[in-house]
Motif scaffolding. Sequence first.
Motif, short mmCIF file in Angstrom:
data_model
loop_
_atom_site.label_atom_id
_atom_site.label_comp_id
_atom_site.label_asym_id
_atom_site.label_seq_id
_atom_site.Cartn_x
_atom_site.Cartn_y
_atom_site.Cartn_z
N LEU A 133 -4.60 -10.55 7.39
CA LEU A 133 -3.24 -10.26 7.86
C LEU A 133 -2.20 -10.67 6.82
CD1 LEU A 133 -3.46 -11.31 11.62
CD2 LEU A 133 -3.30 -8.99 10.70
N VAL A 134 -2.44 -11.80 6.18
CA VAL A 134 -1.53 -12.24 5.11
C VAL A 134 -1.58 -11.26 3.95
CG1 VAL A 134 -1.00 -14.08 3.46
CG2 VAL A 134 -1.73 -14.67 5.78
N LEU A 140 2.50 -5.05 2.08
CA LEU A 140 3.62 -4.29 2.64
C LEU A 140 4.95 -4.73 2.03
CD1 LEU A 140 2.57 -4.20 6.40
CD2 LEU A 140 2.73 -2.24 4.85
N SER A 141 5.11 -6.03 1.84
CA SER A 141 6.36 -6.54 1.28
C SER A 141 6.56 -6.06 -0.16
CB SER A 141 6.36 -8.08 1.31
OG SER A 141 6.27 -8.56 2.62
N LEU A 142 5.53 -6.18 -0.98
CA LEU A 142 5.65 -5.78 -2.38
C LEU A 142 5.75 -4.26 -2.52
CD1 LEU A 142 3.11 -8.23 -4.06
CD2 LEU A 142 5.60 -8.35 -4.07
N ALA A 143 5.01 -3.55 -1.67
CA ALA A 143 5.09 -2.09 -1.71
C ALA A 143 6.49 -1.62 -1.32
CB ALA A 143 4.05 -1.48 -0.77
N TYR A 144 7.09 -2.29 -0.36
CA TYR A 144 8.45 -1.93 0.06
C TYR A 144 9.47 -2.24 -1.04
CZ TYR A 144 12.84 -2.01 2.66
OH TYR A 144 14.13 -1.78 3.07
N LEU A 145 9.30 -3.39 -1.69
CA LEU A 145 10.26 -3.81 -2.71
C LEU A 145 10.15 -3.00 -4.00
CD1 LEU A 145 10.09 -7.70 -2.33
CD2 LEU A 145 12.04 -6.24 -1.78
N ALA A 153 -1.36 -4.22 -4.12
CA ALA A 153 -2.75 -4.57 -3.82
C ALA A 153 -3.29 -5.58 -4.83
CB ALA A 153 -3.61 -3.32 -3.83
N LEU A 154 -2.95 -5.40 -6.10
CA LEU A 154 -3.45 -6.30 -7.14
C LEU A 154 -2.90 -7.72 -6.96
CD1 LEU A 154 -3.24 -3.88 -10.19
CD2 LEU A 154 -5.33 -4.75 -9.12
N VAL A 155 -1.62 -7.83 -6.67
CA VAL A 155 -1.02 -9.15 -6.47
C VAL A 155 -1.60 -9.82 -5.23
CG1 VAL A 155 1.11 -10.40 -5.97
CG2 VAL A 155 1.12 -8.57 -7.67
N ALA A 156 -1.72 -9.06 -4.15
CA ALA A 156 -2.28 -9.61 -2.91
C ALA A 156 -3.72 -10.09 -3.12
CB ALA A 156 -2.23 -8.56 -1.80
N LYS A 202 5.10 6.06 -8.02
CA LYS A 202 5.58 5.22 -6.92
C LYS A 202 5.23 5.85 -5.58
CE LYS A 202 9.42 2.96 -9.28
NZ LYS A 202 10.86 2.57 -9.20
N ILE A 203 5.22 5.02 -4.56
CA ILE A 203 4.94 5.48 -3.20
C ILE A 203 5.99 6.51 -2.80
CG2 ILE A 203 4.80 4.81 -0.77
CD1 ILE A 203 3.86 2.06 -1.73
N GLY A 204 5.53 7.65 -2.33
CA GLY A 204 6.45 8.70 -1.89
C GLY A 204 6.93 9.61 -3.01
N GLN A 205 6.56 9.28 -4.23
CA GLN A 205 6.99 10.09 -5.37
C GLN A 205 6.13 11.34 -5.47
OE1 GLN A 205 7.42 7.96 -9.11
NE2 GLN A 205 6.67 9.73 -10.26
#
Length: 207
Positions: A133-134, A140-145, A153-156, A202-205
């Motif tokens: 969950l973390v 989600l936080s990094l993908a949003y930012l 994913a790599l940072v997580a 980028k996401i959505g690009q």
Amino acid sequence: MAETLNWGLSGPATLIALVVGYLFGSIPFGIILTKLAGGPDLRSIGSGNIGATNVLRTGNKKLAAATLVGDMLKGTVAVLVGARFLGGPEAALAAGVGAFLGHLFPVWLGFKGGKGVATYIGVLIGVKASIALVFAAIWLSLAYLFRYSSLAALVASVLTPLLLWFWVGMPKAALVMAGLTVLLWIMHRENIARLLAGREGKIGQKG
């Protein structure tokens, strides 16, 4: 899995768990589901990858979501089967490693599989759901930012072994997930190169 369980397990049992996990992990859900839906062979489009991201390139979001869930579940199921039927926590970790390797290098597909994020998360769910969950929250936080799925994913994945070791006190699980993290980074080496060059999509690009 309870951290207090006995980690002792014979070598042959660990090997069996690894093989069973590999068989779970090598199930190519992306290819199977896409073919059942009448779509193209994933290996012939986009990146040639068998994961959900390439399934999304077919334009079928529901199919991509189903592939994501399937690739996660095969990691989780492998861990749970290892824990319940093959000897406990150490077998569970071995099965998780096997599932991850099976997804990356499925024997049925000439050892060319996916990049492993979904199965990595699935293994983590089986090992310690709270840390999964973390992981999801960090992603989600990094993908949003930053709008980079690969970067998130790599940072997580780097933070995951640290959380397992220092937050929940599971050093063996932390070492195993550290090994999977290294493999995850290797499989994303092209993404890393594009990130460094500023060319990662980028996401959505579109395009």
